[in-house]
Scaffold this motif. Structure first.
Motif, PDB file in Angstrom:
ATOM      1  N   ASN A  52       6.455   7.387  20.631  1.00 19.25           N
ATOM      2  CA  ASN A  52       6.234   8.688  20.003  1.00 19.25           C
ATOM      3  C   ASN A  52       5.562   8.466  18.645  1.00 19.25           C
ATOM      4  O   ASN A  52       6.053   7.694  17.833  1.00 19.25           O
ATOM      5  CB  ASN A  52       7.553   9.412  19.743  1.00 19.25           C
ATOM      6  N   LEU A  53       4.479   9.194  18.391  1.00 23.31           N
ATOM      7  CA  LEU A  53       3.798   9.132  17.103  1.00 23.31           C
ATOM      8  C   LEU A  53       3.945  10.501  16.437  1.00 23.31           C
ATOM      9  O   LEU A  53       3.022  11.312  16.402  1.00 23.31           O
ATOM     10  CB  LEU A  53       2.321   8.761  17.287  1.00 23.31           C
ATOM     11  N   ASN A  54       5.145  10.755  15.928  1.00 24.94           N
ATOM     12  CA  ASN A  54       5.471  12.103  15.439  1.00 24.94           C
ATOM     13  C   ASN A  54       4.605  12.539  14.261  1.00 24.94           C
ATOM     14  O   ASN A  54       4.339  13.729  14.105  1.00 24.94           O
ATOM     15  CB  ASN A  54       6.948  12.171  15.047  1.00 24.94           C
ATOM     16  N   LEU A  55       4.149  11.588  13.453  1.00 30.03           N
ATOM     17  CA  LEU A  55       3.344  11.929  12.273  1.00 30.03           C
ATOM     18  C   LEU A  55       2.080  12.684  12.659  1.00 30.03           C
ATOM     19  O   LEU A  55       1.618  13.559  11.927  1.00 30.03           O
ATOM     20  CB  LEU A  55       2.981  10.656  11.503  1.00 30.03           C
ATOM     21  N   ILE A  56       1.521  12.358  13.837  1.00 33.29           N
ATOM     22  CA  ILE A  56       0.281  13.005  14.262  1.00 33.29           C
ATOM     23  C   ILE A  56       0.470  13.794  15.561  1.00 33.29           C
ATOM     24  O   ILE A  56      -0.514  14.163  16.207  1.00 33.29           O
ATOM     25  CB  ILE A  56      -0.857  11.981  14.429  1.00 33.29           C
ATOM     26  N   GLN A  57       1.703  14.029  15.982  1.00 28.12           N
ATOM     27  CA  GLN A  57       2.014  14.810  17.172  1.00 28.12           C
ATOM     28  C   GLN A  57       1.338  14.207  18.407  1.00 28.12           C
ATOM     29  O   GLN A  57       0.516  14.827  19.078  1.00 28.12           O
ATOM     30  CB  GLN A  57       1.529  16.252  16.972  1.00 28.12           C
ATOM     31  N   TRP A 212       6.553   5.536   8.986  1.00 25.38           N
ATOM     32  CA  TRP A 212       7.755   5.000   8.350  1.00 25.38           C
ATOM     33  C   TRP A 212       7.614   5.034   6.828  1.00 25.38           C
ATOM     34  O   TRP A 212       8.573   5.386   6.115  1.00 25.38           O
ATOM     35  CB  TRP A 212       8.011   3.566   8.835  1.00 25.38           C
ATOM     36  N   CYS A 213       6.443   4.683   6.322  1.00 24.70           N
ATOM     37  CA  CYS A 213       6.216   4.667   4.870  1.00 24.70           C
ATOM     38  C   CYS A 213       6.289   6.062   4.268  1.00 24.70           C
ATOM     39  O   CYS A 213       6.827   6.247   3.172  1.00 24.70           O
ATOM     40  CB  CYS A 213       4.854   4.025   4.554  1.00 24.70           C
ATOM     41  N   VAL A 214       5.780   7.048   4.986  1.00 29.18           N
ATOM     42  CA  VAL A 214       5.855   8.433   4.503  1.00 29.18           C
ATOM     43  C   VAL A 214       7.299   8.905   4.510  1.00 29.18           C
ATOM     44  O   VAL A 214       7.794   9.478   3.525  1.00 29.18           O
ATOM     45  CB  VAL A 214       4.971   9.358   5.378  1.00 29.18           C
ATOM     46  N   ARG A 215       7.996   8.639   5.619  1.00 33.07           N
ATOM     47  CA  ARG A 215       9.381   9.095   5.749  1.00 33.07           C
ATOM     48  C   ARG A 215      10.288   8.448   4.712  1.00 33.07           C
ATOM     49  O   ARG A 215      11.249   9.061   4.237  1.00 33.07           O
ATOM     50  CB  ARG A 215       9.873   8.798   7.166  1.00 33.07           C
ATOM     51  N   ASN A 216       9.992   7.198   4.346  1.00 36.82           N
ATOM     52  CA  ASN A 216      10.830   6.472   3.384  1.00 36.82           C
ATOM     53  C   ASN A 216      10.266   6.488   1.963  1.00 36.82           C
ATOM     54  O   ASN A 216      10.692   5.722   1.117  1.00 36.82           O
ATOM     55  CB  ASN A 216      11.044   5.034   3.878  1.00 36.82           C
ATOM     56  N   GLN A 217       9.301   7.364   1.752  1.00 37.09           N
ATOM     57  CA  GLN A 217       8.785   7.691   0.412  1.00 37.09           C
ATOM     58  C   GLN A 217       8.270   6.466  -0.356  1.00 37.09           C
ATOM     59  O   GLN A 217       8.621   6.253  -1.511  1.00 37.09           O
ATOM     60  CB  GLN A 217       9.863   8.421  -0.392  1.00 37.09           C
ATOM     61  N   MET A 218       7.406   5.705   0.313  1.00 39.25           N
ATOM     62  CA  MET A 218       6.716   4.639  -0.404  1.00 39.25           C
ATOM     63  C   MET A 218       5.772   5.248  -1.440  1.00 39.25           C
ATOM     64  O   MET A 218       5.239   6.340  -1.251  1.00 39.25           O
ATOM     65  CB  MET A 218       5.896   3.778   0.571  1.00 39.25           C
TER      66      MET A 218
END
Length: 377
Positions: A52-57, A212-218
């Motif tokens: 699943n690539l949820n960031l880009i649907q 992952w980087c977006v979700r974990n606020q890099m």
């Protein structure tokens, strides 16, 4: 569906793959539900062939699955199918293992040590999407958080190639007495292992890493790799990260091409990095064009390597890690800067190349000029 129960695999032998992107969020949700893509995984599973690539649907799946009779064709017309192409890390063949360490020439050249009295990158979160990192390396031991292993979800993102450890060392190594010092020694590396031991990944692995980087606020993400093919899915992921406040720094590639650089550095929403050598000239191996945003040291760079060692490496990968480290220094003193502001500061504060012939050519990275320029924002 039989194709959902295929054996788990990694990038080196998954074969031809594709990315199926949905325009309608309801269609995407319905597809996930009917296909049971969210089934539980055991602790021993590697990452499954369906992602699943949820960031880009979207989802990534094998080519055979898309063409099989079991694929839900009812959604055709509301989706885009794109090849899930392989990506490789951007470094030239390995140089020699070395014993001389300290402050590498590139870190000195960009004037990072002069800034350490004011900023060392403290509390800045740096995502490094690469081959992982050597968690036992004495130069990096105090600079690491767990991160994620996208190939083996339950395992540490341990480096089995060396490239990710080298990149991380240039950004954040902190072992002045026995080892080396990176550009931002008190920044924190979050290794995201998307590449296998050969330094190869799929575009979908990169998208999962960005998500992952977006979700974990890099605060900033280092992407020292490239490809020749334009991917709309990767562009979509990069744009989403940019809008979320996560800036991506990417390498231009090592083919010596003039007028053309690799993706994702070619996207406007990244910082595209080329390499210079110790003579202050653009390195011969660097791809270059008007899309390069900044040049940084990338030739014969000494940094951390596997099993606590150090190695000399060359490539736009190495240049990119200098820029990422410099951004960590900047964000430690100016934490509220947006990706657009950071990119403008880096470009506007660049030092003109001594041997640059074109008047509008991008300049070279200089930390002191960068921090001074940011004071006016």
């Amino acid at each position: 569906m039989e194709w959902l129960r295929s054996p788990p695999c990694t990038a080196e032998y998954l074969g031809r793959r594709g990315i199926l992107r949905f325009f309608d969020s309801d269609d995407y949700a319905q597809f996930l539900l009917t296909s049971k893509l969210n089934e539980r995984r055991t602790q021993t599973d590697k990452i499954r062939p369906i992602r699943n690539l949820n960031l880009i649907q979207a989802v990534s799946c094998p080519w055979e699955a898309y063409n099989s009779n079991t694929f839900p064709k009812c959604l055709t017309g509301k989706v885009i199918w794109e090849e899930d192409v392989p990506v490789s890390v951007a470094a030239l063949p390995k140089g020699a293992l070395v014993t001389d360490k300290g402050i590498p020439w590139g870190v000195k050249h960009i004037q990072a040590p002069q800034a350490w009295g004011r900023t060392t990158g403290f509390r800045v979160k740096v995502g490094v999407i690469d081959t992982g990192v050597d968690f036992s390396h004495p130069d990096l031991r105090h600079s690491l958080e767990r991160g994620i292993n996208l190939l083996y979800r339950m395992a540490l993102p341990q480096d089995d190639n060396g490239h990710g450890t080298h990149i991380s060392g240039t950004i954040a190594a902190a072992n002045e007495l026995q080892g080396m010092i990176g550009v931002a020694p008190r920044s924190t590396i979050y290794p995201v292992k998307a590449f296998d031991h050969n330094g190869t990944a799929f575009v979908s692995d990169i998208i999962l890493g960005i998500e992952w980087c977006v979700r974990n606020q890099m605060d900033v993400v280092n992407m020292s790799f490239g490809m020749k093919t334009r991917s709309r899915s990767l562009l979509n992921a990069v744009n989403n990260a940019y809008r979320s406040g996560v800036l991506i720094v990417a390498s231009s590639g090592n083919d010596g091409r003039i007028g053309d650089i690799d993706y994702p550095a070619r996207y406007n929403q990244t910082i595209a990095v080329g390499a210079i050598n110790q003579a202050n000239r653009i390195a011969k191996f660097t791809n270059r064009s008007g899309l390069i945003d900044i040049y940084a040291p990338g030739d014969r760079i000494v940094s951390a390597w596997l099993r606590g060692k150090h190695r000399e490496m060359s490539g736009t990968s190495m240049a990119t890690s200098h820029v990422t480290g410099a951004i960590a220094l900047l964000l430690s003193v100016k934490p509220g800067l947006t990706p657009a502001q950071i990119k403008a500061v880096i470009k506007n504060s660049a030092k003109p190349l001594q041997h640059g012939k074109a008047p509008r050519m991008a300049g070279e990275l200089n930390v002191m000029r960068m921090i001074k320029a940011a004071e006016f924002l």
